[in-house]
Design a protein around this motif. Structure first.
Motif, PDB file in Angstrom:
ATOM      1  N   UNK A  73       1.779   2.012  -3.828  1.00  0.00           N
ATOM      2  CA  UNK A  73       0.822   2.298  -4.905  1.00  0.00           C
ATOM      3  C   UNK A  73      -0.131   3.400  -4.461  1.00  0.00           C
ATOM      4  N   UNK A  74      -0.732   4.072  -5.453  1.00  0.00           N
ATOM      5  CA  UNK A  74      -1.647   5.165  -5.145  1.00  0.00           C
ATOM      6  C   UNK A  74      -2.983   4.648  -4.628  1.00  0.00           C
ATOM      7  N   UNK A  75      -3.809   5.591  -4.123  1.00  0.00           N
ATOM      8  CA  UNK A  75      -5.065   5.180  -3.499  1.00  0.00           C
ATOM      9  C   UNK A  75      -5.978   4.454  -4.476  1.00  0.00           C
TER      10      UNK A  75
ATOM     11  N   UNK B 237       0.817  -1.224   0.000  1.00  0.00           N
ATOM     12  CA  UNK B 237       0.000   0.000   0.000  1.00  0.00           C
ATOM     13  C   UNK B 237       0.842   1.262   0.000  1.00  0.00           C
ATOM     14  N   UNK B 238       1.994   1.191   0.652  1.00  0.00           N
ATOM     15  CA  UNK B 238       2.842   2.374   0.701  1.00  0.00           C
ATOM     16  C   UNK B 238       3.465   2.725  -0.636  1.00  0.00           C
TER      17      UNK B 238
ATOM     18  N   UNK C 105      -2.956  -3.809  -8.697  1.00  0.00           N
ATOM     19  CA  UNK C 105      -1.555  -3.719  -8.310  1.00  0.00           C
ATOM     20  C   UNK C 105      -0.676  -4.025  -9.522  1.00  0.00           C
TER      21      UNK C 105
ATOM     22  N   UNK D  34      -4.914   0.983  -5.433  1.00  0.00           N
ATOM     23  CA  UNK D  34      -5.111   0.012  -4.361  1.00  0.00           C
ATOM     24  C   UNK D  34      -6.599  -0.246  -4.143  1.00  0.00           C
ATOM     25  N   UNK D  35      -7.406   0.806  -4.288  1.00  0.00           N
ATOM     26  CA  UNK D  35      -8.848   0.665  -4.085  1.00  0.00           C
ATOM     27  C   UNK D  35      -9.444  -0.278  -5.126  1.00  0.00           C
TER      28      UNK D  35
END
Lengths: 272, 262
Positions: B108-110, B105-106, B118, B113-114
Motif C-alpha cells: 500500500x502507498x504511504x 506496507x510493501x 488498508x 498506510x499512514x
C-alpha cells in the motif's frame, strides 16, 4: 599499589598508596588557598556599607509593595493572556522546526553523517546557546516590537533544546523493530511512520510539555525588552517605582508558573 | 526456489561470517539451520533479504537475483520474504492489528498506510490469520500487553500477510519457554505446509529442530558442515558442528515426551 606485604609477610591493603595520599593532601591545600584568595578579592571589591544596609532596604521595599494593588489586575488579564500565547505558539513553532532537525541529526536517520549531521548539530547548538532575551532584542530590531517578535524568539530559542532531546530519543530506539518493518518491503517513509515514530512518540510528548513549561517562565520576561506579554507591565511599573503593582505582577507570574507546572506534570503522568 | 551461490559476508572488522555458502531450497521445504553462536546463522538469513548486505555471491529467489537489485526493486522482492524474529520485533506501541497489517506496507502507498486505510481484503486476511493463530480477540490490544508466545504469533501473522514464498525465521523460540517453543514451531511448520511455503529456521535447540523439520543444515565458522535429514544428526556430526561434548542427552527419541501438553 594499595596491596603491600609487611615485613612479617602479611598482606596489607590500604585505600591509597602513600604517594597518592600526599598528592591528594597537596591538592586540597592548593584548593583551599585559592578559595581564600578569591574570597579576599571579592571582599575588597564589595562596598560593604550597601550590604549591611541591604536588610533595611529590602524591608522598606517589601513594606511599600504590600499590599499588592489588586485593582491593577484588570490591566493584567490581557498581558498574561499574551504571555501564555507567546509560550504556546512559540513551543508549537519550535516543535515544528525541531522534528526535521532531530531526524537529520540522529545518527541512525540522518541522510549523511559527514555533511548534513554537522549542519543539524550546528543549528541545535547555535539556537540553544543564545538566550531568548537576546533573540527577542535582535528580532525586535528586525520585525518590530510586539507579541510576534516574542513568539519567534521563543520558537528559535526552543528549537535546539527540543531537537537535541528528540534526536537522543531517536538514537535510542529499538533497532529490531525498524528492521522488522523494513523486512516487509516498506518504503523509507513507511519505515519512519511505523518503525520509528511510535517509539519516540512518548518522548516527543514529554519534551513538548516540558519545553512549554519552561517557555511560560521565559516569556514572562520577554516584555522587559518590548516583545509583548506581562514583562512589559513589569518594566513600566518598575520604572515608576510602583511597588504595589510590581508585587501583584510577580504574584500573577508565580500563579501562571504554578499552573503550567501542574498541567505539565498531569500530562507527563498521563503519557508515562 | 531459493538458491545461494557462493554467498560471502565479511564484516568491516574483518570477521568472515559467511564463507562462500552454496545452498538450494526447493519450494515448500522447511529447513533448520543449526550451529554454534557466531557461526553466521543470523547473517545468512539477513543476507538473503539484504538487511545485511552480502559482500559477494548471488541470491536467487525464483528467477530474480537479489544482490544486484536497486532499492525499489529490493523492496518489491522483500514482500515475497516474510521474516520472523527472536525478540518478536513487534512495534510495541502499536496494536496487534496494526502490527499484522504492517506486513502489507510493501503493497500500500504511504498515505494509505499512514491513515491506516488498508484495503478491506487486507483487513479480512488479517482477521483470518489472527483467527488461525487464536488471537482474534486480541486485535485491539497493544503489542506490549501480550505474552511472549502471543507476540510471536502476531509476528507470524505479520510475516504471512505479506503472502510470501519464503519465510526467514531467526531463532523463533529462543525467548520462549519449552512448551510455547514447541507450539510456535508446530504452528510455523503447519502454516508452511498449508501454504506450500519454504522456510529457513535458525534454531539453537537441536532436539526441537529434529522434531519438526525435514532437512537440517549445520553451519560452523560460516561454512556448511552438514546437510541432511534430521535422523542423520549423529553425535559425530554434532561434534563436527559444535565441538566435543556428550551428545546423548541432546539427540533423543522425541516421541516419548511429546504431546503431554496438547
Amino acid at each position: 599499589m594499595p596491596v603491600a606485604t609487611s615485613p612479617s609477610g602479611q598482606k596489607v591493603w590500604q585505600r591509597r598508596t602513600r604517594d597518592e595520599s600526599l598528592i591528594r593532601w597537596a591538592a586540597w591545600l592548593v584548593g583551599t588557598a585559592i578559595f581564600l584568595w578569591c574570597w579576599k578579592q571579592i571582599s575588597d571589591a564589595t562596598t560593604w556599607f550597601f550590604v549591611w544596609d541591604a536588610p533595611a532596604i529590602a524591608g522598606d521595599i517589601l513594606e511599600r509593595a504590600t499590599p499588592p494593588r489588586w485593582s491593577y489586575m484588570e490591566k493584567l488579564w490581557w498581558p498574561i493572556w499574551d504571555t501564555l500565547n507567546i509560550a504556546t505558539l512559540g513551543t508549537l513553532g519550535a516543535l515544528f522546526l525541531a522534528v526535521p532537525v532531530a531526524f537529520l541529526a540522529a545518527r541512525n536517520t540522518t541522510p549523511s553523517t559527514r555533511f548534513i549531521r554537522p549542519i543539524a548539530l550546528l543549528i541545535i547548538v547555535s539556537t540553544r546557546s543564545i538566550n531568548s532575551l537576546i533573540w527577542a532584542l535582535l528580532l525586535i530590531a528586525i520585525i518590530g516590537p510586539g507579541v510576534f517578535a516574542g513568539v519567534i524568539a521563543i520558537a528559535i530559542r526552543s528549537v535546539g533544546f527540543c531537537a537535541k532531546l528528540l534526536y537522543e530519543a531517536i538514537e535510542e530506539i529499538d533497532r529490531t523493530q525498524v528492521e522488522a518493518v523494513s523486512a516487509t518491503g516498506a518504503s523509507p517513509m513507511q519505515v519512519m511512520a511505523y518503525g520509528i515514530v511510535p517509539q519516540i512518540l512518548p518522548a516527543f510528548a514529554g519534551i513538548a510539555v516540558f519545553r512549554w513549561d519552561i517557555n511560560i517562565r521565559e516569556s514572562t520576561v520577554l516584555g522587559l525588552v518590548g516583545a509583548g506579554g506581562i514583562g512589559l507591565q513589569l518594566q513600566a511599573s518598575l520604572n515608576v517605582l510602583a511597588w504595589p503593582q510590581v508585587s501583584l505582577i510577580l504574584l500573577v507570574i508565580l500563579f501562571a508558573v504554578v499552573i503550567s507546572e501542574w498541567v505539565s506534570a498531569k500530562v507527563r503522568g498521563a503519557i508515562i | 526456489m531459493l538458491r545461494l551461490e557462493k554467498l560471502t559476508k565479511t564484516y568491516r572488522t574483518g570477521d568472515q561470517a559467511l564463507k562462500a555458502v552454496n545452498l538450494e531450497v526447493p519450494k515448500g521445504q522447511v529447513l533448520a539451520l543449526i550451529g554454534p553462536s557466531g557461526a553466521g546463522k543470523s547473517t545468512l538469513i539477513r543476507c538473503i533479504n539484504r538487511l545485511v548486505e552480502p559482500t559477494s555471491g548471488k541470491v536467487w529467489l525464483g528467477d530474480v537475483e537479489l544482490t544486484g537489485l536497486g532499492a525499489a526493486a529490493l523492496r518489491r522482492e522483500r514482500r515475497r520474504m516474510g521474516m520472523i524474529f527472536q525478540e518478536y520485533a513487534l512495534v510495541e506501541r502499536l496494536t496487534v492489528m496494526e502490527n499484522v497489517l504492517s506486513g502489507r506496507l510493501g503493497y500500500v502507498g504511504f498515505w494509505r498506510s499512514f491513515a491506516r486505510k488498508y484495503p478491506q481484503s487486507d483487513v479480512d486476511e488479517a482477521f483470518r490469520l489472527l483467527d488461525r493463530v487464536g488471537l482474534v480477540e486480541m486485535a485491539d490490544k497493544r503489542a506490549d500487553e501480550l505474552s511472549g508466545g502471543q507476540r510471536q504469533r502476531v509476528g507470524i501473522c505479520r510475516a504471512l500477510i505479506q503472502n510470501p514464498a519464503l519465510l526467514l525465521v531467526d531463532e523463533p523460540t529462543a525467548s520462549l519457554d519449552p512448551k510455547t517453543s514447541r507450539q510456535i514451531m508446530r504452528l510455523i511448520c503447519e502454516l508452511c505446509a498449508e501454504r506450500g511455503l519454504a522456510a529457513i529456521i535458525n534454531i539453537h535447540d537441536v532436539a526441537l529442530a529434529q522434531m519438526f523439520v525435514a532437512r537440517v543444515i549445520g553451519l560452523r565458522f560460516g561454512a556448511v558442515e552438514f546437510d541432511g535429514a534430521p535422523e542423520a544428526l549423529t553425535p559425530d556430526v554434532l561434534t563436527t558442528i559444535y565441538g566435543e561434548e556428550d551428545w546423548q542427552a541432546t539427540i533423543r527419541k522425541v516421541e516419548d515426551d511429546e504431546e503431554v501438553q496438547a
